[in-house]
Structure formats: structure tokens, C-alpha cells
Design a protein around this motif. Structure first.
Motif, short mmCIF file in Angstrom:
data_model
loop_
_atom_site.label_atom_id
_atom_site.label_comp_id
_atom_site.label_asym_id
_atom_site.label_seq_id
_atom_site.Cartn_x
_atom_site.Cartn_y
_atom_site.Cartn_z
N ILE A 187 4.19 -6.82 -4.03
CA ILE A 187 5.22 -6.41 -4.69
C ILE A 187 5.78 -6.34 -6.03
N GLY A 188 5.65 -5.02 -5.99
CA GLY A 188 5.55 -4.54 -7.51
C GLY A 188 6.80 -4.74 -7.75
N VAL A 189 7.55 -5.12 -8.88
CA VAL A 189 8.72 -5.06 -9.56
C VAL A 189 8.41 -4.28 -10.90
N ALA A 190 9.61 -3.13 -11.29
CA ALA A 190 9.82 -2.60 -12.35
C ALA A 190 10.92 -1.71 -12.10
N PHE A 191 11.66 -1.20 -13.79
CA PHE A 191 12.77 -0.46 -14.07
C PHE A 191 12.51 0.69 -13.41
N GLU A 192 13.24 1.84 -13.35
CA GLU A 192 13.53 3.07 -13.10
C GLU A 192 12.47 3.93 -14.30
N GLU A 193 12.87 3.40 -15.67
CA GLU A 193 12.34 3.92 -16.97
C GLU A 193 11.37 3.34 -16.54
N GLN A 194 10.45 2.94 -15.72
CA GLN A 194 8.62 2.85 -15.96
C GLN A 194 7.96 4.25 -14.68
N ARG A 195 8.94 4.48 -14.38
CA ARG A 195 8.23 5.16 -12.78
C ARG A 195 8.32 6.95 -14.06
N ILE A 196 6.91 7.83 -14.09
CA ILE A 196 5.95 8.71 -14.04
C ILE A 196 5.69 9.17 -13.50
N ASP A 197 5.22 10.72 -13.43
CA ASP A 197 5.34 11.55 -12.65
C ASP A 197 3.91 11.58 -11.82
N SER A 198 3.09 10.73 -12.67
CA SER A 198 2.00 10.60 -12.14
C SER A 198 1.03 9.22 -13.03
N VAL A 199 0.32 8.35 -12.16
CA VAL A 199 -0.38 7.03 -12.81
C VAL A 199 -1.70 7.41 -12.97
N PRO A 200 -2.24 7.57 -14.50
CA PRO A 200 -3.66 7.47 -14.16
C PRO A 200 -4.59 6.56 -13.30
N CYS A 201 -5.55 6.99 -12.68
CA CYS A 201 -5.52 5.74 -11.86
C CYS A 201 -7.57 5.37 -12.04
N GLU A 202 -8.13 4.90 -11.79
CA GLU A 202 -9.65 4.06 -12.34
C GLU A 202 -10.17 3.84 -10.43
N PRO A 203 -11.58 4.23 -10.21
CA PRO A 203 -11.43 3.17 -8.86
C PRO A 203 -11.21 1.84 -8.57
N HIS A 204 -11.11 1.46 -9.48
CA HIS A 204 -10.76 -0.46 -9.30
C HIS A 204 -9.05 -0.28 -9.37
N ASP A 205 -8.57 0.04 -9.90
CA ASP A 205 -6.86 0.44 -10.19
C ASP A 205 -6.35 0.08 -8.34
N LYS A 206 -5.37 -0.60 -7.83
CA LYS A 206 -5.05 -0.86 -6.75
C LYS A 206 -3.70 0.06 -6.34
N GLN A 207 -3.68 0.61 -5.59
CA GLN A 207 -2.19 0.55 -4.98
C GLN A 207 -1.38 -0.59 -4.48
N LEU A 208 -0.54 -0.11 -4.61
CA LEU A 208 1.51 -1.04 -4.34
C LEU A 208 1.68 -1.12 -3.09
N PRO A 209 1.41 -2.07 -2.21
CA PRO A 209 2.86 -1.34 -0.36
C PRO A 209 4.32 -1.22 -1.18
N ALA A 210 4.01 -2.20 -1.89
CA ALA A 210 6.02 -1.47 -2.25
C ALA A 210 5.88 -2.18 -3.73
N ILE A 211 6.71 -1.26 -4.22
CA ILE A 211 7.74 -1.52 -5.40
C ILE A 211 8.70 -1.79 -5.44
N VAL A 212 9.47 -2.12 -5.99
CA VAL A 212 11.29 -1.99 -6.11
C VAL A 212 11.40 -2.01 -7.16
N SER A 213 12.55 -0.87 -7.55
CA SER A 213 12.63 -0.99 -8.76
C SER A 213 14.29 -0.51 -9.54
N ALA A 214 14.64 -0.50 -9.88
CA ALA A 214 16.13 -0.16 -10.24
C ALA A 214 16.54 0.11 -11.86
#
Length: 214
Positions: A187-214
Motif C-alpha cells: 500500500i503506497g502512501v502520499a499527499f494529493e500534492e504528490q499526484r501528477i498526470d503521468s509518472v515516467p515509467c521504466e520496465p523495472h518500475d512496479k505499479q502499486l495495488p493501492a495508494i492511500v492519499s489525502a
């Protein structure tokens, strides 16, 4: 936007969150995490219906972190983990011999409530420091291997609507997520201020099943 540019942009925005708002957001995030943890505990009840005991007949192992700078503080959630009698684990960077080809890697060690409240846990006080496996400072904190982790709370720099995560660049959590059991919760955690339109990803980068933000 390149990763380095995205990190600089988002970290500046995260650092700019006003102190009172930062604290309120952390409390909200910790509240949601606690609800999710209780749902996981109920789902993992064993045949004797002991809440919070997993298939190993042991308390769930929850991987946490000690917040640095303007990261989401998990203080309230850590307290709830201890209140439920679960195993609280924290990251500890370890050194490797030169011939292994890797300088350091991230491991997790269990810290009891008494140890946490007393303070003086070297790898919590100095989270960026790397320790030798046989460092006496680690002797009182049992190593918890990745397959034993049931819940992992993941810090991050930025995220997007597809739950893509931008980390700090070391790849430690990408490797960890790859090695977790299929039924472990990341479970990822972040502030809404950390949300961007699109995260630049590479093949080794892992998607998270869930992210909790506020």
C-alpha cells in the motif's frame, strides 16, 4: 517529464505543505490505513478465529517506515499496529561485500513496542546509514525475510491515477514488491500534492495495488 524533473517538482510541492495541513493529512491517511489493516486481519483469521493471526499462526508482519523530512508520517498508524499486537518491521540498509556487485540492499527488522518507545534504534535514527549484517547494533532486532511480510506500507515521491509510483531512485521498493508473496498487501502512501498526470515509467518500475492519499 523526466524522472529527475518530476522528483524535483513534486518534492518542492510536498515540502510546501503547511505544518497544520500536513499533520491533518497524515492523521487521515493513518486512519484509512488502520481500516485497511483491520480488513486484512479479518480476512487472515485462522481456524481458531484469532484476529490478526496469519496462516503461519503468528501475528501479521507489517512493514513500516520512519518518515524523513516531509514524507507522510506513520506515527498514528505505527501506534495502531502495536496496539493490535502485530509485528512492526522497519527498513534497515545493509552493506554487501564488493564481490557481490551490489553495495547495499534493503532488509526489514522487527522492532518491539518497548524498543520503539525507548528509542535509540540505530537504523531508525539513521535510516540512510548502511550496516554490516553482523553489526552489534542490529543484534536485538530480528531479521524478517521478505516472504514473511504480510502488509507493506510504501513511501513514494509521486504517483498518478494508474497507481504508478515514482520512488527516490534506489529501486529498493521495486525489488521488494517483486519479491512479496502474492497475497501480501503493498500500500503506497502520499499527499494529493504528490499526484501528477503521468509518472515516467521504466520496465523495472512496479505499479502499486493501492495508494492511500489525502
Amino acid at each position: 517529464m523526466e524522472k529527475s524533473e518530476a522528483r524535483a517538482f513534486v518534492l518542492e510541492r510536498r515540502d510546501g505543505i503547511e505544518t497544520r495541513v500536513h499533520a491533518e493529512k497524515c492523521t487521515t491517511i493513518c486512519g484509512v490505513l488502520t481500516e485497511m489493516l483491520d480488513d486484512i486481519r479479518l480476512a487472515r483469521e485462522n481456524v481458531s478465529s484469532a484476529a490478526g493471526v496469519c496462516y503461519r499462526q503468528e501475528p501479521l508482519a507489517v512493514a513500516l517506515y520512519q518518515a524523513m523530512k516531509s514524507e507522510v508520517s506513520l506515527d498514528c498508524f505505527i501506534e495502531e499496529v502495536y496496539e493490535r499486537g502485530l509485528t512492526a518491521c522497519f527498513p534497515c540498509m545493509v552493506k554487501h561485500p564488493a564481490e557481490t556487485g551490489r553495495n547495499t540492499s534493503m532488509t526489514f527488522r522487527a522492532v518491539s513496542r518497548e524498543q520503539y518507545e525507548h528509542g535509540g534504534v540505530a537504523f531508525l535514527d539513521h535510516p540512510l546509514r548502511s550496516f554490516a549484517d553482523d553489526d552489534p547494533a542490529l543484534a536485538s532486532y530480528p531479521l524478517v525475510d521478505t516472504p514473511m511480510l504480510d502488509v507493506v506500507i510504501v513511501p513514494l515521491v509521486a504517483f498518478d491515477g494508474e497507481n504508478n509510483r515514482l520512488g527516490y531512485g534506489g529501486g529498493n521498493y521495486d525489488r521488494l514488491i517483486d519479491d512479496l508473496r502474492d497475497d501480501a498487501a503493498a500500500i503506497g502512501v502520499a499527499f494529493e500534492e504528490q499526484r501528477i498526470d503521468s509518472v515516467p515509467c521504466e520496465p523495472h518500475d512496479k505499479q502499486l495495488p493501492a495508494i492511500v492519499s489525502a
